[in-house]
Design an enzyme around this catalytic site. Structure first.
Site, short mmCIF file in Angstrom:
data_model
loop_
_atom_site.label_atom_id
_atom_site.label_comp_id
_atom_site.label_asym_id
_atom_site.label_seq_id
_atom_site.Cartn_x
_atom_site.Cartn_y
_atom_site.Cartn_z
N GLY A 157 0.76 -1.35 -0.09
CA GLY A 157 -0.03 0.18 -0.13
C GLY A 157 0.94 1.31 0.04
O GLY A 157 2.21 1.21 0.30
N CYS A 158 0.21 2.68 -0.19
CA CYS A 158 0.97 3.63 -0.37
C CYS A 158 1.49 4.21 1.14
O CYS A 158 2.48 4.47 1.37
CB CYS A 158 0.15 4.83 -1.16
SG CYS A 158 -1.37 4.87 -0.41
N TYR A 159 0.58 4.39 2.03
CA TYR A 159 1.01 4.58 3.44
C TYR A 159 2.16 3.71 3.82
O TYR A 159 3.04 4.03 4.29
CB TYR A 159 -0.38 4.69 4.22
CG TYR A 159 -1.09 5.96 4.17
CD1 TYR A 159 -0.71 7.28 4.05
CD2 TYR A 159 -2.40 5.80 3.82
CE1 TYR A 159 -1.50 8.24 4.01
CE2 TYR A 159 -3.09 6.84 3.66
CZ TYR A 159 -2.81 8.05 3.95
OH TYR A 159 -3.56 9.24 3.75
N THR A 161 4.20 1.99 2.55
CA THR A 161 5.57 2.13 1.73
C THR A 161 6.20 3.23 2.31
O THR A 161 7.48 3.16 2.42
CB THR A 161 5.33 2.36 0.10
OG1 THR A 161 4.88 1.12 -0.40
CG2 THR A 161 6.69 2.63 -0.67
N SER A 162 5.47 4.41 2.49
CA SER A 162 6.22 5.56 3.14
C SER A 162 6.84 5.30 4.54
O SER A 162 7.63 5.64 4.85
CB SER A 162 5.25 6.81 2.76
OG SER A 162 4.15 6.79 3.89
#
Length: 354
Positions: A157-159, A161-162
């Site tokens: 997911g995007c969150y 990954t960060s």
């Protein structure tokens, strides 16, 4: 070594090609020299050409959306990107994997290794447990060797990954008290997907800034799963996402109590050493911090570090494009590794500025 023969291009299908992540896959792969897109699906837009729906994708004027008929698609491609809603990917992924196709799934259906955790957070039972066991979590900076051998990638997911890339070196090097982790993320409106939703309509988002899903966001267990593996013990985090009035980009600020005396320069050396060979992670010099504008449209993750000695706190800031490094770009990176292509192939574009 590439797994395709000579100059033969890899035949690729995109299932769910009219949402933001599917459209980003089309954009990124338009410049990939090793790939030919042979099929793209959309239930609502079946029969329309890609360029009719998305004029910026003029290159695909002869490519037409079709319904997701798994049997009809089977012989059209060797690798399938699935950009379907959570829950809808379970059966499709299983079908293509059982039929010896490579699959990169951009939904959450195969990210969580524990099916009981998946059901707790997504409200659905996982019905394909044997296939779930075959899935590799597709974060190349951690699982490159497994990705090389995988047939099924669960694209992160995007969150997560960060957050994972931001915290990983600190946890691996035991710099912080892992019981004190606070993750504060802000995302552009495309993170909610391409759909009719009043909450992410222009008048609701423009000139606003709000938190949502406090303590309940579905990316929480994904973050905890990977950070726990890095620490070798169970970790729980306080994760709060926010909605920014911008199209794309994620800025994540992470806070953790230091477990030892140190300074910013020392922590930066640890981060730069860990990521020195990673083509898409850029650890910024002391005093410089990420800005989502600097990663827009790219597959890069920028990381900035600050040790606040007054409070014995390590503060980490990361920035990614939620649709690229947080989704479609990372999926292409995983494909490159799986297929033996150069890792950065098709992903070398820089951010637009201003």
């Amino acid at each position: 070594m590439s797994t395709t023969k000579n100059n033969e291009k890899l035949k690729v299908a995109i299932c769910g090609g009219s949402g933001y992540t599917g459209v980003e896959l089309l954009r990124i792969l338009s410049g990939h020299p090793k790939v030919k897109i042979t099929a793209v699906t959309s239930e609502k837009s079946a029969g329309k050409s890609v360029s009719a729906l998305f004029p910026h994708l003029e290159k695909y004027r002869t490519l037409t959306y079709e319904p997701l008929n798994k049997i009809n698609l089977l012989d059209k491609a060797d690798l399938f990107f699935l950009a379907l809603p959570h829950g809808a990917s379970q059966e499709a992924v299983n079908f293509f994997v059982e039929n010896k196709k490579r699959v990169i799934d951009l939904s959450a259906d195969y990210r969580l290794s524990d099916p009981t955790v998946y059901q707790e957070w997504y409200g659905l039972p996982h019905k394909r447990l044997a296939t779930l066991k075959k899935a590799v979590f597709g974060l190349p900076e951690i699982y490159r060797s497994k990705i090389k051998k995988a047939k099924l990638i669960a694209n992160p997911g995007c969150y997560p990954t960060s957050a994972i890339l931001g915290l990983l070196p600190a946890i691996k090097n035991k710099l912080v008290d892992v019981s004190s982790l606070i993750i504060d993320s802000k995302s552009g409106a495309t993170g909610a997907g391409r759909k009719a939703d009043i909450a992410v309509s222009f008048c609701e988002v423009n000139e606003g800034f709000k938190a949502y899903g406090i303590g309940t966001h579905r990316h929480t267990p994904e973050i905890e799963q990977e950070l726990s593996l890095a620490a070798g013990k169970k970790i729980m985090v306080n994760f709060t996402p926010h909605l920014l009035p911008v199209d794309r980009g994620i800025l994540t600020t992470m806070y953790a109590k230091l477990s030892q005396k140190t300074d910013t320069a020392s922590v930066l050396r640890i981060y730069k050493k860990m990521y020195k060979d990673e083509p898409f992670v850029c650890v910024l010099d002391e005093g410089i911090f990420p800005n989502i504008k600097n990663v827009r449209g790219t597959n890069y993750c920028h990381i900035g570090i600050k040790v606040v000695q007054r409070t014995d706190t390590l503060i980490i800031v990361s920035a990614i494009d939620n649709l690229v490094k947080g989704a479609s770009g990372q999926a292409v990176h995983n494909m490159n590794i799986m297929m033996g292509f150069g890792e950065t192939t098709g992903l070398e574009s820089l951010a637009l500025f201003p």
